[in-house]
Enzyme design. Structure first.
Site, short mmCIF file in Angstrom:
data_model
loop_
_atom_site.label_atom_id
_atom_site.label_comp_id
_atom_site.label_asym_id
_atom_site.label_seq_id
_atom_site.Cartn_x
_atom_site.Cartn_y
_atom_site.Cartn_z
N PHE A 187 0.84 -1.20 0.00
CA PHE A 187 0.00 0.00 0.00
C PHE A 187 0.87 1.25 0.00
CE2 PHE A 187 0.86 -1.06 4.38
CZ PHE A 187 1.13 0.17 4.98
N CYS A 188 0.26 2.37 -0.41
CA CYS A 188 0.92 3.68 -0.38
C CYS A 188 -0.17 4.72 -0.18
CB CYS A 188 1.73 3.92 -1.64
SG CYS A 188 0.76 3.85 -3.17
N THR A 189 0.16 5.99 -0.32
CA THR A 189 -0.79 7.06 0.00
C THR A 189 -2.02 7.03 -0.90
OG1 THR A 189 1.07 8.43 0.68
CG2 THR A 189 -1.05 9.53 0.38
N GLY A 191 -1.97 5.21 -4.19
CA GLY A 191 -1.96 4.10 -5.13
C GLY A 191 -0.88 4.13 -6.19
N ILE A 216 -4.10 4.46 0.81
CA ILE A 216 -4.57 4.75 2.16
C ILE A 216 -5.75 5.73 2.14
CG2 ILE A 216 -3.90 5.70 4.41
CD1 ILE A 216 -0.94 5.00 3.50
#
Length: 305
Positions: A187-189, A191, A216
């Site tokens: 995951f990241c902020t 995508g 997220i």
């Protein structure tokens, strides 16, 4: 004053030189016309940006982008947008910049249009990360993971997304060989980093790779806090610094000397001087640097918001 909409977006869609030049020329005028501030990166592989302004103005600029770009149906080639709100401006100006990559990994062979991980919707994320056979990886940088992450996720402790491939080879591959998880979930902020990180891992034999659709921000917007596996706040690249589970500005601020996020306890430390130094950088800069930072902070304090 009405609340301002903040829209973070990206699309991996090929842009030739003429298309890039047109966007770089047209975007500032579109932003000015629609009272929009923010930053948009333009590269041969697509666009990536965050903008803020009146809701109608933000939507008008996004619609202009949709018209200008050759978008497709796949997730990575749509104009993927995450929206939130702010009570005041979160950018000082508008910038459209030409870049080699819209998110910089530095590996030219990585192409999400050719190879990308499996998307997981927020509603299915909890079951995935609760599975002990899933290795959960936070692809963000250490200053971001320091203020919040998903419970039990692996932190690569990178200082830049460019460091991710080297970390994968030096640390993740031995870990995979030792633990043999059935799958990786990342995951990241918003995508975009997972588009490239999952592409890199799948192209280099790391097995099944899944990633959180919309990142997220999408998860926080869709999953009730009482059901959430998220802990802390989510770092964002604008003047809000961090968002809580309601996608509202959190308790963290930014040290304008070193650029790292500060908690309330960090700001309460006797060494903290706003805009000049914090506990993270007190030994990092010279006296002349701090004098320059102080002058800059005084200018900020005198500038109307």
């Amino acid at each position: 004053m009405s609340r301002l909409q903040v829209a973070a977006f990206y699309a991996f869609t090929p842009l030739n030189e003429q298309q890039r030049a047109s966007l770089l020329s047209d975007l500032p005028d579109m932003a000015m016309t629609n009272s929009v501030l923010g930053s948009i990166l333009v590269a041969h592989e697509g666009v990536n940006g965050t903008i803020s302004g009146p809701e109608a103005g933000v939507e008008a600029l996004l619609q202009s982008l949709r018209t200008s770009l050759a978008l497709g149906c796949e997730h990575f080639e749509r104009l993927e947008v995450k929206r939130s709100w702010a009570d005041q401006a979160v950018f000082r100006r508008f910038k459209a910049r030409a870049k080699k990559e819209i998110v910089t990994m530095g590996v030219t062979s990585v192409n999400p249009r050719q190879n990308v991980g499996t998307y997981v919707d927020p509603k299915d994320w909890n079951d995935l990360v609760d599975d002990p056979d899933t290795l959960v990886i936070d692809t963000r940088n250490s200053y971001e993971t320091a203020i919040g992450s998903f419970e039990g996720s692996l932190d690569p402790s990178t200082e830049s997304f460019r460091d991710f491939p080297a970390w994968a080879e030096a640390s993740l591959r031995p870990l995979m060989n030792d633990q043999s998880p059935k799958r990786i979930a990342m995951f990241c902020t918003g995508g975009i980093r997972c588009e490239k990180a999952s592409s890199y891992l799948q192209s280099n034999g790391f097995g099944e790779v899944l990633h959180l659709r919309g990142g997220i921000l999408n998860y926080l917007g869709e999953i009730p806090e009482q059901e959430s596996r998220w802990q802390g706040e989510c770092f964002v690249f604008d003047q809000r610094v961090a968002l809580n589970h309601q996608l509202e500005p959190g308790v963290h601020s930014l040290c304008h000397a070193c650029g790292l996020p500060l908690s309330p306890s960090d700001r309460a430390d006797p060494s903290y001087i706003k805009g000049v130094q914090c506990i993270h950088c007190i030994d990092r800069f010279s006296e002349s640097d701090r004098a320059r930072f102080l002058m800059r902070q005084q200018q900020f304090d005198q500038t109307p918001t």
